[in-house]
Enzyme design. Structure first.
Site, PDB file in Angstrom:
ATOM      1  N   THR A 101       0.850  -1.201   0.000  1.00 19.68           N
ATOM      2  CA  THR A 101       0.000   0.000   0.000  1.00 19.68           C
ATOM      3  C   THR A 101       0.881   1.244   0.000  1.00 19.68           C
ATOM      4  O   THR A 101       2.087   1.152  -0.285  1.00 19.68           O
ATOM      5  CB  THR A 101      -0.995  -0.039   1.185  1.00 19.68           C
ATOM      6  OG1 THR A 101      -1.918   1.037   1.052  1.00 19.68           O
ATOM      7  CG2 THR A 101      -0.300   0.057   2.536  1.00 19.68           C
ATOM      8  N   ASN A 102       0.320   2.409   0.266  1.00 15.86           N
ATOM      9  CA  ASN A 102       1.103   3.652   0.297  1.00 15.86           C
ATOM     10  C   ASN A 102       0.595   4.534   1.426  1.00 15.86           C
ATOM     11  O   ASN A 102      -0.278   4.136   2.189  1.00 15.86           O
ATOM     12  CB  ASN A 102       1.025   4.345  -1.069  1.00 15.86           C
ATOM     13  CG  ASN A 102      -0.410   4.646  -1.444  1.00 15.86           C
ATOM     14  OD1 ASN A 102      -1.094   5.418  -0.779  1.00 15.86           O
ATOM     15  ND2 ASN A 102      -0.899   3.996  -2.495  1.00 15.86           N
ATOM     16  N   ARG A 103       1.131   5.748   1.513  1.00 14.89           N
ATOM     17  CA  ARG A 103       0.898   6.578   2.695  1.00 14.89           C
ATOM     18  C   ARG A 103      -0.346   7.463   2.603  1.00 14.89           C
ATOM     19  O   ARG A 103      -0.545   8.347   3.429  1.00 14.89           O
ATOM     20  CB  ARG A 103       2.103   7.483   2.933  1.00 14.89           C
ATOM     21  CG  ARG A 103       3.385   6.739   3.213  1.00 14.89           C
ATOM     22  CD  ARG A 103       4.532   7.742   3.380  1.00 14.89           C
ATOM     23  NE  ARG A 103       5.822   7.081   3.308  1.00 14.89           N
ATOM     24  CZ  ARG A 103       6.393   6.441   4.331  1.00 14.89           C
ATOM     25  NH1 ARG A 103       5.781   6.358   5.485  1.00 14.89           N
ATOM     26  NH2 ARG A 103       7.577   5.885   4.181  1.00 14.89           N
TER      27      ARG A 103
END
Ligand code: PMT
Length: 412
Positions: free
Chosen positions: A211-213
């Site tokens: 995933t990412n931030r």
């Protein structure tokens, strides 16, 4: 951009329920956003909360009695009805809903409801059996058919000890619906806007994801701002840590593929698409059916490219992208405008202080296809959202009602 509530005249009716205490919170939130709030308390409501409590929050007289010589209604019987831009009743008891459905005018609140042309918003609160009763359900459908906006009730533990439907909606939920009603005639009225928010999660195995931030704050700010400007908003979201924006249609997704399907589906009838989500560019080529065990020192993942959602969602009249860059912001973002054939790209340097992922603020460049660049200062995400929507409204206006010179000249 001031709140849609700034300087709005709101009449808040409060009726006799233990949930009256939540009406104080609602009143405080309305007043904090610059609304002028006139409260009408029914006799029973005044047993639960005092007029003084509301007057302290609104700095305005509180109406409790139609025949009170000090009340504004006594001076001019329908003064509040005329001034109201919305009449919200929270909490609304079964008894008051019945009186409204019957068109009675036997106290200051029902007289105002009958006399006003303002939209009516109802937030019911009562015991579960009273809510389920066919008489209440019939009254609700009458009121809905007449155009009332109904918020809640929610399910949960009630004051009676029963568990069921009947809890007053939370003040933030009622507030959001009031904002949506007040924004009905704004510049995005009649438009459907699809907004994506959050970071996609691509499974590796049943336990792990890539995933990412992204927190979703930027997308949610856009959704609330578009709602407050009259749009029907469909929010395609992966976000778990934020409350759903009230009066917005939610579509929950997790992966890039699910987001693609949801966006293509929602945009089949939409006027605009704003892709604020941080979509995975790559996902694991295969998902392990069971948890991958920690057996060797290294683990190489085979990744495959995801589909580009913006490139495939060609139906909406207006298509806006975001560019999350850590270097060569202008150059990289400009390339994306052309590659994805966008009407605008919102470029943020995600390494800059107070900008990009997770922050409450953002510093963006708005890049148009003709290379015009609007370099905006650091501002809150809701303010950025309104700046973007100013452009969306203008582009929609231009594309739906082109100036005569925009038409190709057929008869020279
Ligand atoms: O969520 P927050 O914490 O508030 O942070 C906001 C944000 C930084 C996530 C937001 O401002 C932002 O920049 N969103 C876009 C992030 C991104 O994916 O940028 P990109 O440069 O990789 O992609 C360009 C555009 O193509 C984006 O609009 C993206 O949604 C879209 N895209 C990307 C990949 C893909 N497979 N399909 C797409 O449609």
């Amino acid at each position: 951009m001031p709140s849609v509530l700034q300087d709005k005249n709101i009449v808040l009716g409060v009726t006799g329920s233990i949930a009256c205490y939540k009406a104080l919170d609602l009143t405080s939130k309305l007043a904090q956003q610059g609304a002028s709030v006139d409260v009408i308390l029914t006799t029973d409501a005044a047993r639960f909360v005092t007029p003084l409590a509301f007057r302290s929050l609104t700095h305005r007289p509180v109406v409790t009695d139609m025949f009170d010589t000090h009340s504004e209604l006594a001076v001019e019987h329908v003064a509040l009805a005329r001034r109201a831009e919305i009449l919200a009743i929270a909490p609304a008891t079964a008894h008051t809903l019945a009186r409204l459905a019957q068109g009675l005018a036997d106290d200051a609140l029902t007289a105002t409801a009958l006399a006003t042309e303002a939209p009516l918003l109802l937030a019911p609160a009562m015991d579960a059996h009273m809510w389920d009763h066919p008489a209440t359900q019939h009254n609700m459908s009458l009121l809905r058919d007449r155009g009332a906006v109904v918020v809640g009730p929610g399910a949960g533990r009630l004051a009676s000890g029963l568990v069921g439907m009947g809890r007053l909606a939370e003040p933030t939920e009622i507030l959001g619906h009031i904002q949506a009603v007040l924004g009905r005639n704004s510049d995005l009225a009649g438009r459907t806007i699809v907004i994506s928010a959050g970071g996609t999660r691509e499974p590796i195995d049943p336990v792990r994801v890539i995933t990412n931030r992204s927190s979703g704050k930027m997308g949610y700010a856009l959704a609330e701002a578009a709602r407050d400007r009259g749009a029907r908003v469909i929010l395609v979201s992966t976000v778990q840590g934020l409350d759903d924006p009230p009066a917005v249609e939610m579509v929950r997704v997790e992966t890039a593929e699910q987001m693609k399907q949801a966006v293509l589906n929602a945009t089949s009838q939409a006027d605009a698409l704003i892709m604020a989500a941080a979509v995975a560019d790559y996902r694991p080529a295969s998902v392990a059916p069971s948890k991958v065990k920690k057996s060797s020192n290294q683990w190489a993942l085979d990744l495959e490219k995801t589909d580009d959602i913006l490139a495939q969602a060609t139906n909406p009249l207006v298509r806006i992208g975001f560019a999350a860059e850590s270097n060569d912001l202008l150059q990289n973002a400009r390339a994306k405008v052309t590659e994805k054939n966008l009407d605008l790209i919102v470029a943020n340097d995600v390494t800059a202080e107070g900008s990009g992922f997770g922050a409450d603020t953002n510093k963006v460049l708005l890049i148009h296809p003709n290379n015009q660049v609007d370099d905006l200062p650091l501002m809150s995400k809701p303010e950025v959202a309104h700046q973007v929507l100013d452009r969306v409204a203008a582009i929609l206006q231009r594309k739906t009602h082109p100036e005569p010179q925009d038409h190709p000249c057929r008869h020279p």
